[in-house]
Scaffold this active site. Structure first.
Site, PDB file in Angstrom:
ATOM      1  N   ASP A 150       0.818  -1.220   0.000  1.00  0.00           N
ATOM      2  CA  ASP A 150       0.000   0.000   0.000  1.00  0.00           C
ATOM      3  C   ASP A 150       0.853   1.272   0.000  1.00  0.00           C
ATOM      4  O   ASP A 150       0.334   2.370  -0.217  1.00  0.00           O
ATOM      5  CB  ASP A 150      -0.936   0.015   1.222  1.00  0.00           C
ATOM      6  CG  ASP A 150      -2.015  -1.057   1.114  1.00  0.00           C
ATOM      7  OD1 ASP A 150      -2.283  -1.532  -0.002  1.00  0.00           O
ATOM      8  OD2 ASP A 150      -2.591  -1.428   2.156  1.00  0.00           O
ATOM      9  N   ARG A 171      -3.220   1.335  -9.497  1.00  0.00           N
ATOM     10  CA  ARG A 171      -2.303   2.308  -8.885  1.00  0.00           C
ATOM     11  C   ARG A 171      -1.009   2.481  -9.686  1.00  0.00           C
ATOM     12  O   ARG A 171      -0.342   3.508  -9.538  1.00  0.00           O
ATOM     13  CB  ARG A 171      -1.990   1.919  -7.433  1.00  0.00           C
ATOM     14  CG  ARG A 171      -3.161   2.208  -6.515  1.00  0.00           C
ATOM     15  CD  ARG A 171      -2.859   1.900  -5.057  1.00  0.00           C
ATOM     16  NE  ARG A 171      -3.987   2.343  -4.241  1.00  0.00           N
ATOM     17  CZ  ARG A 171      -4.282   1.856  -3.035  1.00  0.00           C
ATOM     18  NH1 ARG A 171      -3.525   0.905  -2.507  1.00  0.00           N
ATOM     19  NH2 ARG A 171      -5.316   2.320  -2.363  1.00  0.00           N
ATOM     20  N   ARG A 205      -5.069   6.659  -1.383  1.00  0.00           N
ATOM     21  CA  ARG A 205      -3.589   6.662  -1.292  1.00  0.00           C
ATOM     22  C   ARG A 205      -2.945   7.465  -2.422  1.00  0.00           C
ATOM     23  O   ARG A 205      -1.863   8.012  -2.263  1.00  0.00           O
ATOM     24  CB  ARG A 205      -3.049   5.230  -1.240  1.00  0.00           C
ATOM     25  CG  ARG A 205      -3.628   4.445  -0.069  1.00  0.00           C
ATOM     26  CD  ARG A 205      -2.766   3.305   0.389  1.00  0.00           C
ATOM     27  NE  ARG A 205      -3.544   2.414   1.246  1.00  0.00           N
ATOM     28  CZ  ARG A 205      -3.797   2.598   2.543  1.00  0.00           C
ATOM     29  NH1 ARG A 205      -3.323   3.669   3.162  1.00  0.00           N
ATOM     30  NH2 ARG A 205      -4.519   1.737   3.234  1.00  0.00           N
TER      31      ARG A 205
END
Ligand code: S3P
Length: 429
Positions: A315, A346, A389
């Site tokens: 993460d 991501r 994030r």
């Protein structure tokens, strides 16, 4: 909140705490609901993902009360949940849907799990397949791979499962099903993923053995209620570890952070890059290690990461990309294809957005390569892609950019760290 403007920062100074650990918070709520007696949870994360878990558990008949920012959960035992009269809405939370799929496969009733647009595009086969091997009756979109998921709960049998992915969500879903199965459940991971479930189940009296990458669970043992104190989330602290490292002259103390070794890959890699990070006041609370972290600004050098460390900082890779962008020399992240199936892709998101800021970042199938300190990032308009994030990583990049950085969809931080902007403002004054 639609967008947020970040300007080049003065040195970051002070002492902060960050949002409570999201992984431990989900588990504390779900495991307490399955225990006998009343659990008391202090410092539970107050953020949208945990609200999703609490909402689902309430719809399954669990009594959850809040008193003076402490949560009291009346456990219903391993077989005591109630058939929900509506679709269980997991919101944006992958942990909620995957863990509950494991729980509900072994409860004697029908249930349906679904989420928001992002969650309904995330693959579920990784939990469905092992649960079906245990005898679960599960349906989902596109051959069972995507939510909504429909579950007809039934008696399961234990399996011995060699997981193709190092995933704590998969491991925990199988363990939760295994608590109610007939016979032993054994799981072997290819690499070690976060082990909060194993720690918490052991603390609650489950008959669980861990041996390296292998886990064995013997069912039939009721879980006992517990008092938990949730530590600060190292995945939330990571934004400030990188911020204080790259903003010249910074000195920050981040207090009460969980430093379970299955989560500290970010500290190890930053230290390897030359970051000045020290742990103080280390202690163990409820089977989880905690510490205060001191970080002072320093120059960074490039690094290549792959292999066993990846699940221990999965993460943190978007924020690590920001640190890599200001390092001397090239950096590379490989074997991180899992990043493509998080709240957003991501790899694509961080490459596109940092690319807009002028960072020399190349997208690879299973990671990215960053040229390092070519020039200062440029303040431009970027977007979080609705991913918490990515929003926080871009905010940290904005602290060292020339000019203003405008982050679109900045409200995404509410998924895991609602006080992020206030915390950042307090230390930037
Ligand atoms: C989590 C496990 C990780 C992580 C996620 C939370 C958990 O996912 O990326 O944010 O709480 O178990 P995987 O288990 O899919 O790797």
């Amino acid at each position: 909140m639609d967008s947020k403007i970040i300007s080049k920062a003065k040195p970051l100074k002070g002492e902060i705490t960050v949002a409570a650990d999201k992984s431990i918070s989900h588990r504390a709520v779900i495991f307490s609901a399955l225990a006998r007696g009343e659990s008391v949870i202090r410092n539970l994360l107050e953020a949208e993902d945990i609200q999703s878990t609490c909402r689902c558990m309430k719809n399954l008949g669990v009594d959850i009360q809040e008193r003076n920012s402490t949560l009291l959960i009346k456990g219903r035992g391993l077989q005591g949940l109630k058939e929900p009269d509506r679709i269980l809405d997991c919101g944006n939370s992958g942990t909620t849907i995957r863990l509950l799929t494991g729980v509900l496969s072994a409860q004697p009733f029908f249930s349906v799990l679904a989420g928001d647009h992002s969650l309904n595009q995330r693959p579920m086969r990784r939990v469905i397949e092992p649960l079906q091997l245990m005898g679960a009756e599960l349906q989902g979109r596109q051959g069972g791979n995507y939510p909504p998921l429909a579950i007809r709960g039934r008696k399961l049998k234990g399996i011995s499962y060699l997981s193709p992915v190092a995933s704590a969500q998969v491991k925990t879903a199988i363990l939760l099903a295994g608590l109610n199965a007939e016979g032993i459940t054994a799981i072997m991971e290819p690499e070690k993923s976060r082990d909060h479930s194993e720690n918490m189940l052991a603390a609650m009296g489950a008959s669980i053995q861990v041996d390296g990458l292998g886990i064995q669970l013997q069912p039939g043992q009721e879980l006992s209620a517990l008092e938990f104190l949730v530590p600060g989330d190292i995945s939330a602290a990571a934004f400030f570890l990188v911020a204080a490292t790259i903003v010249p002259g910074s000195e920050l103390k981040i207090c009460d952070i969980g430093v379970n070794p299955t989560r500290t890959g970010i500290i190890e890699v930053l230290q390897q890059m030359g970051a000045n990070i020290k742990l103080e006041n280390q202690r163990t609370i409820g089977g989880e290690m905690m510490a205060d972290i001191i970080v002072t600004a320093s120059e960074l050098k490039g690094v290549k990461i792959e292999g066993e460390i990846i699940p221990r900082l999965i993460d943190e890779l978007p924020i690590l990309a920001v640190a890599m962008a200001v390092a001397e020399e090239e950096s590379e992240v490989r074997e991180a294809g899992e990043l493509r199936i998080k709240e957003t892709d991501r790899i694509a998101a961080i490459c596109n957005e940092l690319g807009k800021m002028g960072v020399a970042i190349t997208e690879l199938e299973d990671g990215f390569r960053i040229k390092g300190k070519q020039q200062s990032p440029q303040g431009v308009k970027v977007d979080s892609h609705g991913d918490h994030r990515i929003a926080m990583s871009l905010a940290v990049a904005g602290l060292i950019a020339e000019g203003e950085t405008t982050i679109g969809n900045a409200g995404a931080v509410n998924i895991s760290f609602p006080s992020f902007w206030d915390t950042l403002e307090n230390i930037s004054r």
